[in-house]
Enzyme design. Structure first.
Site, PDB file in Angstrom:
ATOM      1  N   GLN A 197       0.827  -1.207   0.000  1.00 14.66           N
ATOM      2  CA  GLN A 197       0.000   0.000   0.000  1.00 14.66           C
ATOM      3  C   GLN A 197       0.861   1.255   0.000  1.00 14.66           C
ATOM      4  OE1 GLN A 197      -3.378  -0.253  -0.678  1.00 14.66           O
ATOM      5  NE2 GLN A 197      -2.441  -2.261  -1.006  1.00 14.66           N
ATOM      6  N   HIS A 210       1.723   2.938  -3.309  1.00 15.82           N
ATOM      7  CA  HIS A 210       0.678   3.636  -4.070  1.00 15.82           C
ATOM      8  C   HIS A 210       0.902   5.145  -4.124  1.00 15.82           C
ATOM      9  CE1 HIS A 210      -2.474   1.077  -5.527  1.00 15.82           C
ATOM     10  NE2 HIS A 210      -2.558   0.403  -4.401  1.00 15.82           N
ATOM     11  N   GLU A 265      -8.990   1.597   5.806  1.00 16.50           N
ATOM     12  CA  GLU A 265      -9.541   1.162   4.514  1.00 16.50           C
ATOM     13  C   GLU A 265      -9.379  -0.355   4.358  1.00 16.50           C
ATOM     14  OE1 GLU A 265      -7.214   2.436   1.201  1.00 16.50           O
ATOM     15  OE2 GLU A 265      -8.818   2.084  -0.264  1.00 16.50           O
ATOM     16  N   HIS A 266      -8.133  -0.834   4.533  1.00 18.84           N
ATOM     17  CA  HIS A 266      -7.855  -2.271   4.464  1.00 18.84           C
ATOM     18  C   HIS A 266      -7.355  -2.748   5.816  1.00 18.84           C
ATOM     19  CE1 HIS A 266      -6.809  -0.745   0.316  1.00 18.84           C
ATOM     20  NE2 HIS A 266      -7.643  -1.716  -0.007  1.00 18.84           N
ATOM     21  N   ASP A 273      -7.349  -6.509  -4.231  1.00 18.45           N
ATOM     22  CA  ASP A 273      -7.196  -5.412  -5.197  1.00 18.45           C
ATOM     23  C   ASP A 273      -7.521  -5.869  -6.611  1.00 18.45           C
ATOM     24  OD1 ASP A 273      -6.411  -3.513  -3.413  1.00 18.45           O
ATOM     25  OD2 ASP A 273      -4.262  -3.798  -3.723  1.00 18.45           O
ATOM     26  N   GLU A 278     -49.026  20.353  13.525  1.00 22.36           N
ATOM     27  CA  GLU A 278     -47.861  20.995  12.904  1.00 22.36           C
ATOM     28  C   GLU A 278     -48.242  22.245  12.124  1.00 22.36           C
ATOM     29  OE1 GLU A 278     -45.590  18.040  10.773  1.00 22.36           O
ATOM     30  OE2 GLU A 278     -44.981  17.038  12.623  1.00 22.36           O
ATOM     31  N   HIS A 299     -52.722  20.036   4.637  1.00 24.67           N
ATOM     32  CA  HIS A 299     -52.511  18.592   4.699  1.00 24.67           C
ATOM     33  C   HIS A 299     -53.751  17.911   5.276  1.00 24.67           C
ATOM     34  CE1 HIS A 299     -48.370  19.714   3.982  1.00 24.67           C
ATOM     35  NE2 HIS A 299     -47.928  18.478   4.094  1.00 24.67           N
TER      36      HIS A 299
END
Lengths: 424, 424
Positions: A251, A254, A319-320, A353, A407, A412
């Site tokens: 990693q 990268h 992440e991993h 991967d 409300e 409505h």
């Protein structure tokens, strides 16, 4: 790598590039121009930044074939097998909606439908990873998206990388444009004479692409803005130091901003891994990048007991995450936050991967606390359905009208009460 | 309302408030101050903008009881029944992950886990809707979120609205703060001495709240930034004009920017509805708001045939869609894009706002093309899992290494190849 005694949670606060005002101004100009002038603006900016504009923005079927045939046949077979594995894993994620029967013939429902059209941005040059084409396109195909578009800048030879074209041919993607940068995002979001607009844009890119995606978000959907990669390895004395070191470096290579962390209960392993990382770095082709990553963001933590190590990993939400311990599956059960979990010695992270079938687009920068890797759900949307029979309406209308009036929404209440009279 | 012959798709392009630079500057200052100074900054801004700062930021159990007891017992029962209906509908959305067995003892998995903590922002004053408390909190509870926090500005009396406290008591939410505005979003995102940070913030608010949510996005997750409400009614000559008109007005009364559209195959209905809207407007308490909405964004389209009307609705992708036609359920099957679908005469849209069980937080501004209403999936995240046995590794390692080398990532290839030697 520095070895530290683990005393509390691990946090990961890298300052990530979010673009400056000058870059944002450029991106906004590109977006406005493409919206107003379509293909003309796309050609203008492509010529300006890539040095030339292809005559036809769209890649022809012949070009796809030619590119796909240019790669090694063994690699083509590997990519094909990887695509099958990825499809098999993601097919388990397909869902249908539901219909919930109520009393008196009424029912509620949820309908799940695929997006009509999505666009995948593929960056140019060395970052044009065929594996990313598989990881983006397959979940969309499994979801049932009918129109899938790829946009990517052509090289100086006017061509896209053969690996990308091979991946596209394997997946049957035929709508591919030779457009890169913010102008590609604009074309996908707004449409031009040549490119019909899409509903969602996924895929990584440089800072201009990332800024453009943020700007068009709302008008179309986008995937997450991915940060640099991270790996955490959770290991005890059963792990082999050379394997752990190799995975950390996988990693680190990268990106200079990538982050590789070992959390272990074994002081001996900690020392051996630190040595192994140094040793393996010396022969790594991407040594310079990996070394910067290891020096700035690499770390080894030694925990007194496994429970502390697990809690530290949860606080990191990597992440991993690789788990190389005794009873690794039981340890994995205790992980609350991680994008992708790799269990045991033989589940080296690159397995995921490229090949195993899980997605490699995963939440970075501790966002695994609340975010997920790319999956089929990212390419569908859900509609709710209400069917009320006359009887159900009659039974509940007074309650609904009271709630609306509480409300202050008289309109409505009147809408609900307007039913059921004798009319005409 | 203006009646137009339908000739092509309907598009909805309102210019929505996105905040100006001055407002953004204020919001960034508030966020930075709360991050640095915690409760002190929250008190400072609450005093500055709300005129006073409550001694205790957290609402006590006694205050919750007092507020809940202050509302009409019938209304309390209605809210309780609505909550049950909403829970029943959302429980169908609970999902578990999966485990996919591969050859040779290997397997892949997906694990679905709830977020640890979420915060619901409830705006102050008239916009403090108890129904929104139900709609935000229940999906989070069904997902299994353990910590659910509400933050809302107190009135001048230092209290929160009884309806909001009643909804909280019904749901068992006990962590409530008297904090509003951008400082509430900052407190929820970053944490202070009193408030622990959350992983996701949902709920509507004014422009400062919306800007603050956008700014903290990435550090925490947020729900969509909701726009003004919309309703489309798809009707033929079986519909009653007074009912259609009442339903159009029920959304128009929300906001001057709300949008109410009728698409019909019946010219007679079109004319009658236009007359009815005028008639009903004259007695509506929120007449001024509803009239502005109808005049600016209201429209009636007459289509030659139902297929054209359906396609027009799909091009609009409305937040709410009512279908009041012959074979309404079959017509509903042909709708690809709508946040919530209401089938038949008795499924007046406010039925879903308050009571039926579906969520009333739905995608606006044509984003139903790619977005969904709030649901249980919004409060979970997914992790992928890879377990490779030695045999599976041995079989596939050469392929994975080749794919990694094709992408120029030698470290990835070496990591996979590092396994399986005889060691120690």
């Amino acid at each position: 790598m520095k070895i530290t005694k683990l005393t509390k949670g691990i946090s990961l606060k890298r300052q990530l590039e979010s673009g400056n005002e000058e870059q944002l101004k450029v991106v906004r100009q590109v977006l406005a121009d493409v919206r107003a002038q379509g293909d003309t603006a796309i050609r203008f900016y492509t010529e300006k930044w890539d040095g030339f504009a292809p005559e036809n923005l769209r890649v022809t079927q012949e070009e796809i074939e030619e590119g796909a045939n240019a790669i090694d046949q063994q690699l083509y077979a590997d990519l094909t097998e990887a695509a099958q594995n990825i499809r098999h894993y993601h097919e388990q994620q397909k869902r249908s909606g539901y219909r919930l029967e109520l009393a008196n013939g009424s029912w509620l429902g949820q309908r799940i439908t695929a997006l009509d059209a999505v666009g995948l941005y593929v960056p140019g040059g060395i970052a044009a990873y065929p594996s990313s084409v598989l990881m983006n396109v397959i979940p969309a195909q499994v979801a049932g998206v009918k129109r899938i578009v790829i946009s990517s800048p052509a090289g100086r030879d006017g061509k896209l990388p053969p690996g990308v074209l091979a991946a596209a041919r394997i997946l049957g993607v035929e709508e591919i444009y030779k457009v890169g940068g913010a102008q590609a995002i604009a074309g996908l979001a707004y449409g031009t004479e040549t490119i019909s607009p899409v509903d969602k844009i996924t895929g990584p890119g440089n800072i201009f692409v990332a800024l453009a995606k943020r700007e068009v978000f709302g008008e179309v959907s986008i995937d997450m803005i991915a940060g640099p990669s991270e790996i955490a390895v959770l290991a005890d004395d059963t792990a082999f130091a050379d394997e752990v070191a190799a995975d950390l470096l996988s990693q680190a290579e990268h990106d200079q901003l990538a982050c590789a962390i070992l959390v272990t209960t074994s002081e001996q392993l900690a020392k051996k891994v630190a040595d192994e990382v140094e040793k393996q770095l010396t022969t790594l082709p991407r040594q310079e990048i990996a070394r910067a990553s290891i020096e700035n963001f690499g770390a080894i933590y030694v925990a007194e007991k496994m429970a502390d190590a697990i809690e530290a990993v949860n606080s990191l939400a990597p992440e991993h995450l690789e788990i190389v311990t005794k009873n690794a599956e039981a340890v994995a059960e205790q992980i609350r936050h991680a994008g992708g979990i790799f269990i045991g010695r033989y589940s080296s992270e690159p397995v995921g991967d490229y090949f195993a079938g899980t997605n490699h687009i995963l939440p970075t920068n501790s966002t695994a606390r609340f975010a997920s890797g790319l999956n089929v759900d990212d390419f569908v949307k859900k509609s709710s359905i209400v069917f009320y029979s006359e009887k159900t309406w009659a039974e509940n209308a007074p309650k609904i009208a009271r709630l609306a009036r509480m409300e202050g929404l008289e309109g409505h209440a009147r809408a609900v009460e307007s039913r059921g009279w004798e009319k005409e």
